[in-house]
Write an enzyme that holds these catalytic residues in place. Structure first.
Site, short mmCIF file in Angstrom:
data_model
loop_
_atom_site.label_atom_id
_atom_site.label_comp_id
_atom_site.label_asym_id
_atom_site.label_seq_id
_atom_site.Cartn_x
_atom_site.Cartn_y
_atom_site.Cartn_z
N ASN A 266 13.41 15.69 56.21
CA ASN A 266 14.89 15.52 56.07
C ASN A 266 16.01 15.47 57.19
OD1 ASN A 266 17.48 16.89 55.21
ND2 ASN A 266 16.14 15.80 53.55
N LYS B 259 17.17 34.07 52.20
CA LYS B 259 16.11 33.49 52.49
C LYS B 259 14.78 34.35 51.46
CE LYS B 259 15.34 29.41 54.77
NZ LYS B 259 17.04 28.87 55.18
N SER C 208 25.88 22.92 49.90
CA SER C 208 25.03 23.42 49.03
C SER C 208 26.12 24.02 47.89
CB SER C 208 24.32 24.72 49.22
OG SER C 208 23.00 24.18 49.03
P1 NAD Z 1 11.28 18.94 56.29
O1 NAD Z 1 9.85 19.29 55.62
O2 NAD Z 1 12.09 17.14 55.46
O3 NAD Z 1 10.22 19.07 57.39
C1 NAD Z 1 9.66 19.27 58.15
C2 NAD Z 1 9.36 18.18 59.24
O4 NAD Z 1 8.53 19.03 60.22
C3 NAD Z 1 8.56 17.22 59.17
O5 NAD Z 1 8.35 16.08 59.28
C4 NAD Z 1 6.87 17.88 60.13
O6 NAD Z 1 6.06 16.58 59.61
C5 NAD Z 1 7.62 18.31 61.12
N1 NAD Z 1 6.45 19.62 61.74
C6 NAD Z 1 5.97 20.34 61.75
N2 NAD Z 1 5.61 21.16 62.64
C7 NAD Z 1 5.94 20.48 63.57
C8 NAD Z 1 5.14 20.87 64.96
N3 NAD Z 1 4.47 21.49 65.39
N4 NAD Z 1 6.01 19.24 65.69
C9 NAD Z 1 6.36 18.28 65.01
N5 NAD Z 1 7.43 18.34 64.16
C10 NAD Z 1 6.76 19.35 63.31
O7 NAD Z 1 12.40 20.49 56.87
P2 NAD Z 1 13.45 19.91 57.17
O8 NAD Z 1 14.45 20.58 55.36
O9 NAD Z 1 13.67 18.98 57.67
O10 NAD Z 1 13.51 21.55 58.05
C11 NAD Z 1 13.88 20.81 59.39
C12 NAD Z 1 13.87 22.91 60.26
O11 NAD Z 1 15.85 22.57 59.75
C13 NAD Z 1 13.92 24.32 59.28
O12 NAD Z 1 14.21 24.88 60.32
C14 NAD Z 1 14.75 24.16 59.00
O13 NAD Z 1 14.73 25.33 58.40
C15 NAD Z 1 15.99 23.74 59.37
N6 NAD Z 1 17.08 23.27 57.52
C16 NAD Z 1 16.47 22.48 57.46
C17 NAD Z 1 17.98 22.80 55.82
C18 NAD Z 1 18.05 21.33 55.39
O14 NAD Z 1 18.73 21.76 54.16
N7 NAD Z 1 17.04 20.85 54.84
C19 NAD Z 1 19.11 23.38 56.67
C20 NAD Z 1 19.43 24.44 57.51
C21 NAD Z 1 18.32 24.35 58.91
#
Ligand code: NAD
Length: 419
Positions: free
Chosen positions: A218, A103, A349
């Site tokens: 996302n 990471k 991925s």
């Molecule tokens: P992203 O950047 O697309 O979205 C993050 C979201 O979290 C946004 O809508 C933001 O407004 C919201 N957010 C931030 N602070 C907040 C709060 N205090 N309360 C409520 N919402 C809040 O990120 P993502 O890629 O969707 O990732 C979200 C989670 O999923 C993370 O924990 C990430 O580690 C995990 N994740 C993502 C992926 C991926 O491929 N995108 C894969 C595995 C895990």
């Protein structure tokens, strides 16, 4: 040692007692293989220079090159990056793809940067970490506040630094630059498949299940709209600016449109009369399924008693603390663990890496099919372990992952072989 890595290791300690594992494998998994810290100098639009702290941790490569996302967030720390690298190691092993875990992250609030500054920061990251990255060494991907464009800049910079075209060093790229169809939607879609594959075990019926989702990025959106299309009622969502809640339900596509126009889910369209709620209380509302899909550390011993959902689907990484696991379990709340629930992203991925290496690209239907199969095959294996060993879903997931890492270590010879 930081709080988050300590929490991650607690999971290892718990499962180490359950698997017949060589102690040297546990010792190896206790510490990251390598963590590099760097300072990233960036020329800002006003002509000044700012430095941003950055880290990349290759946690373990027993099963293959390390793989893991890059996060741009103000709270990123060495501790967080190491803990997330630990989880990636177990996630890749659980879904049986030939990768170890890694990471990376940069301590930055991207809302303070212009798009040109963001590009310079992304390229600066690659210049600092070129020696660590590589298609057979360490492969990066998007995570919080990084996206396909950031991956495009990074792949471009890596190509310039090495003089070779190796797009597979970064996954989650735009389609035109070697991205895979279906990568953008993979995490949320995978979470939906994970829940579906466990539906009978969890005793869930879509048409009678109400869901709250923290986050609307996302992963959250893709999960929300797949659940909605399958008949679940989404009663609440939130983002960093606030929450939208209506027991009559809401349509994720309409809410997404509203967020696109206004920058937030707040005030978005709902089926009935929206209710005001504290965004921090969203996950604790009366519902069947609570989906933390934004931040880690949301369920702790301080608030686990307040959970009214029957199921927690961990789309975010690390939303439930190890101590809260016991309380939730005692109260009959079943947790679908992050290393399974959000594995769709790394599964696709891996498919992107394979397609880049072969130079042959699959259709969206083929990618979706491979994703669904890998999730349902893993669910089957999980349920088998759960039945045979009488473990929780999380323990079963760690059991399977640790068994696979052990097998790979033992295939090279451990003390048991040499003595
Ligand atoms: P992203 O950047 O697309 O979205 C993050 C979201 O979290 C946004 O809508 C933001 O407004 C919201 N957010 C931030 N602070 C907040 C709060 N205090 N309360 C409520 N919402 C809040 O990120 P993502 O890629 O969707 O990732 C979200 C989670 O999923 C993370 O924990 C990430 O580690 C995990 N994740 C993502 C992926 C991926 O491929 N995108 C894969 C595995 C895990």
């Amino acid at each position: 040692m930081g709080e988050r890595l300590t929490a991650a290791r607690k999971r290892l300690e718990r499962v180490a007692d359950l698997v017949d594992v060589d102690p040297e494998v546990i010792e190896r998994l206790y510490y990251p293989k390598e963590t590099l810290a760097a300072s990233l100098p960036v020329r800002m639009d006003d002509g000044s220079m700012r430095s941003f702290k950055a880290w990349r941790c290759r946690y373990d490569d027993t099963r293959g090159p390390t793989k893991g996302g890059l996060r741009f967030h103000a709270s990123v720390s060495a501790d967080e990056v190491m803990a997330l690298g630990f989880w990636m190691t177990f996630k890749c092993a659980l879904v049986d793809i030939p990768f170890g875990g890694a990471k990376g992250g940069v301590q930055v609030d991207t809302s303070e940067l212009s798009s040109r500054e963001l590009e310079r920061l992304s390229r600066s990251f690659v210049r600092a970490f070129t020696g660590m990255l590589g298609p057979n060494r360490d492969i990066a991907a998007p995570d919080m506040y990084t996206n396909s464009m950031v991956m495009a800049w990074m792949a471009d910079e890596f190509g310039a630094a090495t003089g070779a075209h190796t797009p597979e060093v970064f996954t989650g790229k735009p389609l035109q630059l070697g991205g895979s169809r279906g990568r953008d939607e993979a995490t949320g879609r995978g979470a939906f498949h994970a829940l579906t594959a466990l539906k009978d075990h969890l005793n869930i019926k879509p048409e009678t299940s109400r869901v709250v989702i923290q986050g609307f990025g996302n992963a959250a959106y893709e999960c929300a709209h797949n659940l909605f299309d399958d008949g679940y009622t989404i009663i609440g969502v939130s983002d960093s600016k606030g929450a939208l809640f209506d027991p009559d339900g809401l349509d994720p596509a309409e809410v997404k449109q509203h967020k696109r126009e206004t920058g937030s889910v707040v005030g978005g369209p709902t089926k009935g009369t929206p209710q005001e709620i504290d965004p921090d209380e969203l996950l604790f509302q009366e519902c069947d399924i609570a989906v933390p899909a934004a931040l880690g550390g949301q369920f702790t011993t301080r608030n686990a008693e307040k959970v009214q959902a029957r199921v927690i689907l961990e789309v975010a990484n690390g939303p439930v603390s190890p101590d809260a696991d016991d309380l939730l379990d005692k109260n009959g709340v079943v947790v679908v663990p992050d290393i399974f629930a959000n594995s769709g992203g790394v599964i696709v991925s891996h498919l992107e890496w394979v397609q880049n290496r072969s130079g042959y690209y699959w259709s969206l239907a083929e990618v979706r099919d491979r994703l669904e199969h890998r999730i349902s095959d893993t669910a089957e294996e999980l349920l088998k372990v759960l039945d045979e060993k009488a473990l929780s879903l999380r323990e079963s997931a760690y059991f399977l992952a640790l068994s696979r890492i052990c097998e790979a270590a033992q295939a090279r010879g451990t003390k048991r072989f040499f003595s």
